[in-house]
Design a protein around this motif. Structure first.
Motif, PDB file in Angstrom:
ATOM      1  N   ASP A  31       0.916  -0.912  -0.148  1.00  0.00           N
ATOM      2  CA  ASP A  31      -0.442  -0.045   0.227  1.00  0.00           C
ATOM      3  C   ASP A  31       0.949   1.727  -0.223  1.00  0.00           C
ATOM      4  O   ASP A  31      -0.048   2.395  -0.674  1.00  0.00           O
ATOM      5  N   SER A  32       1.887   1.404   1.102  1.00  0.00           N
ATOM      6  CA  SER A  32       2.698   2.512   0.624  1.00  0.00           C
ATOM      7  C   SER A  32       3.581   3.154  -0.493  1.00  0.00           C
ATOM      8  O   SER A  32       3.382   3.898  -1.019  1.00  0.00           O
ATOM      9  N   LEU A  33       3.635   2.003  -0.554  1.00  0.00           N
ATOM     10  CA  LEU A  33       4.199   1.634  -2.500  1.00  0.00           C
ATOM     11  C   LEU A  33       3.550   2.399  -3.480  1.00  0.00           C
ATOM     12  O   LEU A  33       3.931   3.357  -4.795  1.00  0.00           O
ATOM     13  N   ARG A  34       1.877   2.060  -3.137  1.00  0.00           N
ATOM     14  CA  ARG A  34       1.172   2.732  -4.536  1.00  0.00           C
ATOM     15  C   ARG A  34       0.458   3.746  -3.740  1.00  0.00           C
ATOM     16  O   ARG A  34      -0.349   4.044  -4.742  1.00  0.00           O
ATOM     17  N   ARG A  35       0.951   4.748  -2.996  1.00  0.00           N
ATOM     18  CA  ARG A  35       1.073   5.234  -2.930  1.00  0.00           C
ATOM     19  C   ARG A  35       2.180   6.567  -3.186  1.00  0.00           C
ATOM     20  O   ARG A  35       1.461   8.001  -3.697  1.00  0.00           O
ATOM     21  N   TRP A  36       2.602   6.536  -4.026  1.00  0.00           N
ATOM     22  CA  TRP A  36       4.705   6.980  -4.156  1.00  0.00           C
ATOM     23  C   TRP A  36       3.978   7.440  -5.742  1.00  0.00           C
ATOM     24  O   TRP A  36       3.522   6.613  -6.111  1.00  0.00           O
ATOM     25  N   PRO A  37       4.285   8.891  -6.276  1.00  0.00           N
ATOM     26  CA  PRO A  37       3.825   8.701  -7.877  1.00  0.00           C
ATOM     27  C   PRO A  37       4.592   8.427  -8.946  1.00  0.00           C
ATOM     28  O   PRO A  37       5.375   8.408  -9.128  1.00  0.00           O
ATOM     29  N   TRP A  40       5.697   2.302 -10.145  1.00  0.00           N
ATOM     30  CA  TRP A  40       3.871   1.296  -8.898  1.00  0.00           C
ATOM     31  C   TRP A  40       2.385   0.886  -9.080  1.00  0.00           C
ATOM     32  O   TRP A  40       1.918   0.582  -9.305  1.00  0.00           O
ATOM     33  N   LYS A  41       2.871   2.406  -9.130  1.00  0.00           N
ATOM     34  CA  LYS A  41       1.189   3.160  -8.649  1.00  0.00           C
ATOM     35  C   LYS A  41       0.610   3.208  -9.647  1.00  0.00           C
ATOM     36  O   LYS A  41      -0.667   2.762 -10.438  1.00  0.00           O
ATOM     37  N   MET A  42       1.020   3.091 -11.930  1.00  0.00           N
ATOM     38  CA  MET A  42       0.359   3.393 -12.985  1.00  0.00           C
ATOM     39  C   MET A  42       0.118   1.940 -13.037  1.00  0.00           C
ATOM     40  O   MET A  42      -1.282   1.854 -13.462  1.00  0.00           O
ATOM     41  N   ALA A  44      -0.429  -0.804 -10.808  1.00  0.00           N
ATOM     42  CA  ALA A  44      -1.122  -1.364 -10.645  1.00  0.00           C
ATOM     43  C   ALA A  44      -2.673  -1.314 -10.873  1.00  0.00           C
ATOM     44  O   ALA A  44      -3.478  -1.193 -10.893  1.00  0.00           O
ATOM     45  N   GLN A  45      -2.702   0.236 -11.377  1.00  0.00           N
ATOM     46  CA  GLN A  45      -4.380   1.667 -11.592  1.00  0.00           C
ATOM     47  C   GLN A  45      -4.384   1.283 -12.715  1.00  0.00           C
ATOM     48  O   GLN A  45      -6.475   0.343 -13.366  1.00  0.00           O
TER      49      GLN A  45
END
Length: 325
Positions: A31-37, A40-42, A44-45
């Motif tokens: 979850d912490s990594l997916r908060r970073w821009p 990983w976030k891109m 996952a989304q």
């Protein structure tokens, strides 16, 4: 600096990456990594089912010549299996180097799986993440694997420094834990991933003390390298620091942005990015930088033609600056 018309950018080997799957990308501990821009976030989304070839397309387009890809195994079982990584290796044998992961809670089964990965799948290293197991690397459960790594002549990789995922960071402290391992197994080649922050000075001290201990810069953009690491790289650290991304957290372009500001120079920059010196083929590395060679399965007697063939499909960008735009 060479004249622009004859300049060839350094080759790039990513020492630390993963081929993610959907379960891995969306696991709650990240979850912490997916908060970073970041990448990983891109992913996952927008593309949690990213394929191996899609991931490799990113690396090829950004000038990377080889990737060292690891499986993931934790107390709950495999998150990225050794056989998943093996499929990527088989499909891209000149581009992908496999690194095993095993269940350290079952030491003999772990040793047997490591042997299978090396002898049958052609893997070149083992990676275990102390924070994922909640066990520092000098715990007794690692020791049969260290002995087997030495017998198999492969490299052991672990994370050093704080844990970005939602787990305690203490097992990543270099002193005393990694220092103890290097004392007990001086023949073991060790690469600590993720720089070692906030214990960078400890990591540098361990590398200065132990000739077979190295670090990579995965999970960090060049613009965020700690000053003490940047100061270490051109001097005693020029044969000790390897480039890595920690993809899918970051892409090569994200990691290389700002690399010129470090002013590593024409000797140190190629050593950092791939171990090459002055544009020579990797088969002419100095003996103290054999870690990446041994991962890639190259021996001192191998010909330069083999190294050239492994990279013949890569289209090089005009400069590192261009690669990160």
């Amino acid at each position: 600096m060479l004249p622009q018309e004859s300049y060839r950018p350094p080759e790039i080997i990513d020492a630390w990456m993963q081929f993610p799957n959907e379960g891995y990308l969306l696991d709650p501990m990240f979850d912490s990594l997916r908060r970073w821009p970041a990448a990983w976030k891109m992913l996952a989304q927008d593309n949690p089912g990213v394929t191996h070839e899609e991931a490799l397309g990113t690396f090829r387009s950004q000038g990377v010549s080889q990737v060292i890809a690891s499986a993931w195994w934790g107390p709950g079982g495999p998150m990225i299996t050794n056989d998943e990584v093996a499929r990527a290796v088989r499909a891209n044998p000149e581009y992908v180097v496999g690194v095993a992961s095993v269940d350290i809670g079952k030491p003999m089964a772990a040793v047997r799986e490591l042997r299978r990965c090396v002898k049958e799948l052609g893997f070149k290293g083992l990676r275990v993440l102390p924070w994922l197991w909640g066990l520092p690397p000098d715990d007794r459960r690692y020791y049969p694997l260290y002995a087997e790594c030495i017998e198999l002549d492969i490299t052991f990789c672990l994370q050093v420094g704080h844990a970005g995922p939602m787990r305690p960071s203490e097992p990543g402290r270099p002193i005393p834990y990694l220092d103890n391992v290097a004392h007990d197994f001086p023949e073991l080649r060790i690469v600590g991933g993720h720089i070692g922050l906030p214990w960078v000075a400890e990591m540098i001290s361990v590398m200065m003390k132990h000739p077979n201990v190295y670090v990579d810069t995965s999970a960090y953009k060049a613009s965020r390298f700690p000053p003490e690491l940047v100061a270490y790289m051109p001097g005693p650290g020029k044969h000790k620091v390897l480039f890595g991304t920690n993809y899918p957290m970051l892409t090569p372009a994200e990691c290389l942005a700002g690399i010129d500001a470090l002013q590593l120079g024409d000797e140190v920059l190629p050593l950092f990015l791939s171990g090459t010196r002055d544009g020579r083929s990797s088969c002419k590395l100095d003996i103290c930088m054999t870690v990446s060679l041994q991962w890639l399965g190259w021996e001192w007697g191998d010909s330069c033609e083999r190294n050239h063939a492994a990279r013949s499909a890569i289209t090089w960008v005009p400069s590192v600056d261009t690669a990160v735009k």
